[in-house]
Structure formats: C-alpha cells, structure tokens
Scaffold this motif. Sequence first.
Motif, PDB file in Angstrom:
ATOM      1  N   CYS A  28     -26.812   4.498   9.426  1.00 38.19           N
ATOM      2  CA  CYS A  28     -26.218   3.666  10.325  1.00 38.19           C
ATOM      3  C   CYS A  28     -24.692   3.640   9.878  1.00 38.19           C
ATOM      4  O   CYS A  28     -24.215   3.639   8.979  1.00 38.19           O
ATOM      5  N   PRO A  29     -23.802   3.728  11.120  1.00 34.11           N
ATOM      6  CA  PRO A  29     -22.374   3.750  10.892  1.00 34.11           C
ATOM      7  C   PRO A  29     -21.927   2.559   9.857  1.00 34.11           C
ATOM      8  O   PRO A  29     -22.538   1.377  10.406  1.00 34.11           O
ATOM      9  N   ASP A  30     -20.902   2.498   9.283  1.00 32.26           N
ATOM     10  CA  ASP A  30     -20.750   1.528   8.335  1.00 32.26           C
ATOM     11  C   ASP A  30     -19.094   1.198   8.646  1.00 32.26           C
ATOM     12  O   ASP A  30     -18.241   1.964   8.511  1.00 32.26           O
ATOM     13  N   THR A  31     -19.189  -0.166   9.240  1.00 30.04           N
ATOM     14  CA  THR A  31     -17.917  -0.771   9.652  1.00 30.04           C
ATOM     15  C   THR A  31     -17.096  -1.665   8.466  1.00 30.04           C
ATOM     16  O   THR A  31     -17.625  -2.691   7.966  1.00 30.04           O
ATOM     17  N   ILE A  32     -16.005  -1.002   8.064  1.00 30.97           N
ATOM     18  CA  ILE A  32     -15.389  -1.806   6.962  1.00 30.97           C
ATOM     19  C   ILE A  32     -13.992  -2.407   7.454  1.00 30.97           C
ATOM     20  O   ILE A  32     -13.223  -1.777   7.998  1.00 30.97           O
ATOM     21  N   TYR A  80     -14.659   9.630   9.379  1.00 30.41           N
ATOM     22  CA  TYR A  80     -14.053   8.318   9.767  1.00 30.41           C
ATOM     23  C   TYR A  80     -13.334   8.111  11.060  1.00 30.41           C
ATOM     24  O   TYR A  80     -12.667   8.668  11.535  1.00 30.41           O
ATOM     25  N   LYS A  81     -13.790   6.925  11.817  1.00 27.54           N
ATOM     26  CA  LYS A  81     -13.112   6.664  13.028  1.00 27.54           C
ATOM     27  C   LYS A  81     -12.120   5.106  12.598  1.00 27.54           C
ATOM     28  O   LYS A  81     -12.947   4.210  12.208  1.00 27.54           O
ATOM     29  N   ILE A 127       6.239   3.601   7.614  1.00 28.76           N
ATOM     30  CA  ILE A 127       4.750   4.133   7.256  1.00 28.76           C
ATOM     31  C   ILE A 127       4.198   3.288   6.463  1.00 28.76           C
ATOM     32  O   ILE A 127       4.861   2.633   5.503  1.00 28.76           O
ATOM     33  N   THR A 128       2.879   3.130   6.658  1.00 28.40           N
ATOM     34  CA  THR A 128       1.832   2.426   6.022  1.00 28.40           C
ATOM     35  C   THR A 128       0.637   3.052   5.695  1.00 28.40           C
ATOM     36  O   THR A 128       0.210   4.125   6.506  1.00 28.40           O
ATOM     37  N   THR A 129      -0.071   2.944   4.559  1.00 24.27           N
ATOM     38  CA  THR A 129      -0.997   3.681   4.121  1.00 24.27           C
ATOM     39  C   THR A 129      -2.504   2.890   3.958  1.00 24.27           C
ATOM     40  O   THR A 129      -2.353   1.511   3.285  1.00 24.27           O
ATOM     41  N   PHE A 130      -3.638   3.222   4.394  1.00 22.44           N
ATOM     42  CA  PHE A 130      -4.858   2.728   4.260  1.00 22.44           C
ATOM     43  C   PHE A 130      -5.732   3.540   3.540  1.00 22.44           C
ATOM     44  O   PHE A 130      -5.798   4.777   3.681  1.00 22.44           O
ATOM     45  N   ASN A 131      -6.565   2.955   2.504  1.00 25.01           N
ATOM     46  CA  ASN A 131      -7.382   3.615   1.756  1.00 25.01           C
ATOM     47  C   ASN A 131      -8.706   2.998   1.649  1.00 25.01           C
ATOM     48  O   ASN A 131      -9.010   1.878   2.071  1.00 25.01           O
ATOM     49  N   ILE A 132      -9.584   3.579   0.949  1.00 25.61           N
ATOM     50  CA  ILE A 132     -10.949   2.965   1.115  1.00 25.61           C
ATOM     51  C   ILE A 132     -11.468   3.301  -0.488  1.00 25.61           C
ATOM     52  O   ILE A 132     -11.964   4.347  -0.774  1.00 25.61           O
ATOM     53  N   ASN A 175      -8.335  -5.227  11.758  1.00 24.64           N
ATOM     54  CA  ASN A 175      -8.338  -3.540  11.372  1.00 24.64           C
ATOM     55  C   ASN A 175      -9.463  -3.232  10.747  1.00 24.64           C
ATOM     56  O   ASN A 175      -9.925  -3.889   9.686  1.00 24.64           O
ATOM     57  N   TYR A 176      -9.939  -2.221  10.920  1.00 22.72           N
ATOM     58  CA  TYR A 176     -11.341  -1.589  10.347  1.00 22.72           C
ATOM     59  C   TYR A 176     -11.518  -0.095  10.642  1.00 22.72           C
ATOM     60  O   TYR A 176     -10.554   0.679  11.335  1.00 22.72           O
ATOM     61  N   VAL A 177     -12.134   0.545   9.752  1.00 22.78           N
ATOM     62  CA  VAL A 177     -12.772   1.881   9.794  1.00 22.78           C
ATOM     63  C   VAL A 177     -14.174   1.999   9.872  1.00 22.78           C
ATOM     64  O   VAL A 177     -14.881   1.333   9.113  1.00 22.78           O
TER      65      VAL A 177
END
Length: 943
Positions: free
Chosen positions: A509-513, A468-469, A452-457, A498-500
């Motif tokens: 506008c969609p924001d790609t991080i 969020y996509k 398991i791994t976790t992505f946070n913003i 890797n992005y969201v």
Amino acid sequence: MKKVFALLIYSFIISTGNCQTADFTWQSTTGLYCTPAAVKFTNRSTGNPIGYAWTFGNNTISNATNPTTTFSTAGTYTVKLIAIFKNKTVSVSKTIVINPAVSAQFSYDRNTMCKDGSIQFIGNPNVPIASYQWNFGDNTGTVSTNLQTISHYFSGYGTFPISYKAIAPTGCSAQSFTAITIKQPIIIASLTPVSGCIPALVSFNANVSDLPPSGTVTSFKWEFGDGSPPITTSTSSISHTYLSAGNYFPRLIITTNEGCTNEYIFEKIAFGTPPVNHIAYSKKLVVCGSESPWFVSKATNANKYFWDFGEGDTTTVTDTTIQHKFKTLGTKTITVTAFYNDCPGNPISMSINVIGVIASFNYSNTCTNKKQFSFNNTTQGNQSTIEWNFGDGISSLQTGNQIHNFPDTGTFNTSISISDNITGCIDLFRTNIYTANPLLVNPDSSICKNTITTFNIPHNYNNPAALYKWDVIGIQSEPNINVPLTINAAMHGHFNKNYVVINNGPQYCPDTINLKNNIIVRGPLLNFTIPAEICLSNPINIINLSIPFISSDTINVWKWNYGINGQNSDKFQPIPYTYPYWGSFEIKLSAIDINGCKDTIVKPVKVHETPFLRSITNVDYICAGQSATLTAFHNDPILWTTALNSLLCNTCDTIIVKPLETTTYYIMATGGFNCNTRDSITIYVHEPFNAESAKNQNYICKNESIELNVSPVNKKVIWSPSTGLSDSTIFNPIASPKQNTTYTANLFDSTGCFSSSTQVNVTVKSIPEVDAGPNKTYPYLTNYTFKPAYSNNVQYYNWEPSVLLNCKNCAEPIGSAALTQNYTVTVISDSGCVSKDNVTIYVECKGANILLPTAFTPNRDNLNDNFYPMTRGIKKIVRFTIYNRQGQLVFDKKDFLPNNKQSGWDGNIQGMPQSPGAYIYAIEAVCEIGETIYSKGSFVLIR
C-alpha cells in the motif's frame, strides 16, 4: 513630403548673420560612400538654435541634432540643413556623392569533380573593376589580378571554400563565396540473401551518388569472393549463384566517364549445407521442479542450435550444451534444430518429466497496518511439508496461507521451503520484504521565497525500487527516486500540509508521510501598476502596491530601476520619472524585508516619441496696428489657439496676426499614440499711453526731500532737469531741490512706438529759526525764565518735557531748578516748516545737596530700613563708606547711582546685625556738570 519642408520657402526668416550660422559635416559609417551608405551628419551650427530640419534628397527627413540616414541608391544628393532660431532660420545646402555598390557575382565551369583537375572562374561585375582578389581555399594564398578570368588546379579530395572580391576604382567592393568539392562517388549497395543453403542465388544491387553533374558510371566490376572471375557490367545489378559452402566477402568497383573510381566491400555472407550426424539428448529424463537440467545437441558442420523448450521459451546458442529451468510440472517435449550458416538440418525432439514441487507465493500488506503482510502459497505439486521463514527470526510450519506482522523497520528475506515426500523433491522461493517508520523532516519552519529548502526521509525503507511522489510547499512532483528532495520555494504561503507518498511496488500500500511542522514561505509580495504606454514628454507614475506577505515583516529596502543604467530610486513610492528618450524599457522593483527576504518583479513600458515642433516669429514686439508672422516647423498635424480664438486658420503652417494687445499664441502638434508637443509665441503689443504723475504739486521745506512718482512704470523714463534728483532714469526718484522747480517726466516704450510726458512741481518753503540759549546752572529750587531767540515767521511753540515749567506752548516759559533737565523747543512757521533747539538746566552741585538721615532703624518694617544718600544735581556716587565708633569699616560701596535704597547699608555685616549706636559716613560724588564733591557726617543706628 512633410509639412515642415513646405515652410522653408519663406525668405523673411532666412539670414546670413555671423553669430547664427548653419553648417554640418558628414562621414560614412564604413568610411566609403557605397550604396547602401549609412552616413552620419554632425551639426556645426552656431548661435544656439532651438531646432533643426534636415532634408537628405532621398525622400527622408530628420529633426535630430546629429542624424544618420541611409542612401540606398547611387547618385548625387543635395543635403539641406535649416537651423531654427527664435526669430529666424538659417539654412545651408551641401552635395554628397554616393557611389554604386559593387556586385561580386562570378561563374565557373564546374563546382564539383571526382578527381584532381582545373576549374575556370569568371568575374561578372556590374561596374568597372580595378582589382580582382581570389582565394581558392587550398592554402595557395590570395591571387590579385586585373583580369576577369582565372583558372586554378585543385588536387586532393575535399571541400575548398572559394572567396572572390571585386574592388572598384571608388574603393567600393563586394565579396562573395562558394565552395568547390572534389570527392569520390558514393556507393550504396545491397544483396540478398546473406545466408542459407547452397546452391544460393544472390541478387546484387548498387546505387551510385554524388557524381559531378555530367558524370555517369560507365562500368560496374563485380567480384564475388568465391574464386569465380570478376564480371563487368554497365548496369547496377547482377545475380550470382554460390555453389560451395563457406564465408564470402564480395566487392564492387565502379568507374565513371571521367575516369573516377571507387569500391564497395559488402558485409560477409555465409552459405552452407544441412548439418549431418545430429544427436541430441537430456542428461536427465526426470528432474525435480527446483532443478535446471542440462541438454546436449551435436551435429557435423553445425555452427548454431535452435532450442524450443515447450513452454513458449526458445533460444539460439552456438554451444553444444544448454541449461534450462522449467516453470511448470509435467512431461515436456523439447525440440532442437542444428544450422550451418543458417542452413537447417533435421530437428530432433526429446521428452523430460518435471516432478516434485515448484515453490512460489505472492504477498501484499494491509493499508491499515503496513507492517502486516498476507502471504498466498502458489506452489505447484505435492506439498508434504511447508516451512515459512520470514527473515525476522520467526518461521512457521503451517501449511496454509500466512499473515505475518514484521518488525517496524528492516529488510526481511522471506522464503517458503516445500518438500514432496513422494518424489523427495524440495524447492525454495524467497523475496525481500521492506518495513519502516519513515519520517518527513525539513529544518525550516519559515523561509524566504526563492530560497532553497531540503526535505529528507530518515528511517526510510531500504527498497531501492521505491518511488516517491512529493507534495510540499505548493509543488507537486511525478513519482521519482529523489531522496532527499531539494527545491526552490517559488510561492508565498502558509503550508500546513506537506507530505510524500512512498510506493514500494504493487504488493505494498502506498505510504503517505506528513511533515509535522508547518512551513511559512514569506517575503515581499511585490506588485506595482504602470501604464503600458506613455508619451516621452509625460512622466510615468508608478503606484507601488507591494506589501509584506506577513504583515509584521516590514519591507525596509526598496530598489527601483527604470530600465536605464544609473536611473534608480530607493523610495517606497518613487516620484514620477520622465524618460530622456523614447523606446521600450523594463521597470524593475527589488525589495528586502527585515528578515532579509527579497524578491524582484519586472514590468515593461513603451515610451512613444513626441512630435517635432518648433515655432518662430519675425518680431517679438509690435506697435498697435502692426502685424506679425508666426511660422511652425512640424512633422505632424498642428493646431494654433489663442485666448480670443481670433485666428483665420488654426491648422496652417504660417499665420499672420494683428493683435490689439499683448497676446500669446499656442501651438500643439499631435503624433502617434496621441502624443503631443506644445509651444507658444507671445507678441508684445505697444499701445498708446498717457504719462501721469501721482501728485503734480508738491511742497517741501528747505533741505527736505520728496519722492516723485509717474506711471506707467513698464516704460522708459527720463526726467529733466536732473538737478536735485537721485536718479533721472527711474519712475520714483528722490527730489531735493534748493528752490522751486518744475520737473518734466518723458516716458517712451522700448521700441519707440509711442511716448508721453507729464510735469511735477516742487515748491520749497522757508524754515523758522530758533536759538534756545546756553545751558544754565541754578541753585536748587531757584526759578528761572527761558529767553530764546526766534525768527519773525514763528507761529507755534512747544516745549518738551513740560515738567517744572509754567507753560508748554509759550515763547518764554518759567521753570524751577528742582532737578537737572534737558528741554527741547519746537517751533512751526507760518508755512508749516519746523525747527528745533535744545537747552539743559543744571541744579547747582554742593555738599548741601547730599542728604542723609541722622538715624535709621533696620528692623525690616520697610520704613527707614536702609541708610543711603539722597541727592540733587549728583550724577554718580563714586564711593560711600561707613565706620563704627572704633573706626572699623563696616560698609563700602563704589560707583552707583544715588537715590536708590538698595545701594545703601542694611545695618549688617556679612549677615550679622551691628550694634546700635553712632556711626560715621563719608561720600565722594560727581556732579552732573562734572565737578567732584565730598561730604561726611554721623548718624545713629537704632534697634
């Protein structure tokens, strides 16, 4: 029937021997022998059979040791077991009785009722019944009876499970079930209309279900709830006119031909008259666009009001007042209608003038700068003053559209305030603007697959409606609200993108991080190959193709499981494995690398059963010219083969062979999936033979031995006479006769087919005699002559050693006593036999034989550097001592051999050279003949 059972008629293989017996017992798995009866047979055969053949009398066979078979039809069956031994079979037959199954069918006069009553049940068995057991499911207990018919009274509504069991005298039984239901009829009814103006003609309809099969509704009693008398009909529909306004609750009661009843209460219906004395008005006739004016509507008997505000907006309320905000400016026509139980009155219309302004704007940000927003003023009306407030401490009085850069992060309540100086109306419109500098973070740069791994913003937008996509470590998601995102790393890879994508709504506008760090998903990359199907007799070969995803991540733990508990391996490449039984299995490989990353892969394999095959022969050994019978027990096609391919029939169950020499016959049975089983029978053929001796004429000297050899050695042998032989039953005995002897070797094969004999002669020759005489002692260098005594048959002499002798091969050599010497004389007779004797010559022992120099020079020139005794006839120096002129001991040595300068004195004491001059020595010695002698003298040390 399979071929295996055609072989059972051969009487030559049937035996009643006590040590090899066939026997079995049996037991039904249920304890009763009722069809269908599964019966397990237990083998009790003795003598270690090599196989079994069962026939059960029900067209089934088995080769298992302890089989189970099912008898589907009642009857008497003969079960036969054949125990197959190496050279014969033993059979036993027993009778088993299978009882017929019991049918638990029963009937009843009815299975549904709409009220309490009795039901009669009748058992309908197919065989005689000893006992009937009934349970009616109403807590009255189980009733046992020997009567086929029984009646039971049921009371109360419900479903009652009925259990019926019929038990035969054999103990066989069967059970069946049903259910008895007692319930009221179900009424589903409707009416129309349910509201409106009086007089109201209402139609009633009813549908009755769940009646007993013979049940019918005999009467419908209608109660209308308006005080009118009930009406009873035989039909399921009726009409009634309501003449008075009010609320009513009609009811229907039905009665069946069996006296059962039920009722249905309709939902409330309401009828009225048009409301009167209706008035309606707006509390204000002119309103600003920012206002929500109040409206009033009142009428006698009205219980609801329907409003139409002229902008496509309508609503119904029960209150006499309502408030409404208009979306556009201008004169509005509003209409309201009063109702009493859905009976409408006359509508009333009114007008209102909406003036001033209605503030609004739309907005969007730019994709190149997501903190910059464009605002478009969409306000209606005269805009005398405009004030923008962006919620970040900045406002603007500019009248046009706005472009504003917001701070990097925050939630900003942005508004536009419009005033109309002509009407004095003011309006305000506001919304939230969201800005942020979001980051995508993950604490892992390297993780194991399936972890398991976790992505946070962090620093994210505060927008609760944001979607969020995600596209991370190879996993893509549909738009969702999941933050943070916790997922399972399901695939290996170097994930460097890797992005969201954050979507705050259509105005943004969609924001790609992007994630700044790469993520490696590592761990064992497992794979192996196996055949999809194998035969039970074949080992399964597994080829491990697994590698670490990262080449440096060595895999150090391997765990294989073959699909059977306890059958494991911990090797990288497991050795071929043979399954103990056939079936479908799952081979599982788990591996762990040096980082602790692990993974598992599973592959299926199907193991096919190998054919049954057992072969026997009536004999193992035959004489040349005789025949043997070979028999195969099998269930599948067979093939016989030999090295000579001389069989008359190679697919027959039984063959008769007449081999000319020892021959092995091979048999193979081939079943499904081309699986095969092999067996073989070797017939040993005894052929005529001739006994032969390696040497028929043998010579030995008296008291000597000789090995005799005869052949062929694969037979039995008996020697005669046995006198002088080490063993008279072996092919190579040691013979030690005292006189000339003729031995006869009699050879036989193991079955007595053939025999042969041969003779071996052993001639015993005489031996010479020699006596070398007694040991002699002579003075040093004295000459002497040997005078041995010889027998007359001596022809050859040999003396060893020949040192100090005048001849080696003469009878009486002359020697010189220069040293003590032991001599051996060997003589050979005219027949070649040999004898030996020994004699020792000693040198006379006396002081004169101890020689020492009168002086020595220890100057290390390797000439006369050591002072030591040189002797003749001396065996050992017991003690050798040296003294100086003062009588001091300067050298002392004990127990050493003479004539060795290393045992002498080197002129030093403890490494210190001694002074030149005269010294005295003393010697104690032991002569070779055992006498002790002494000697002493003086010498000079010269330097």
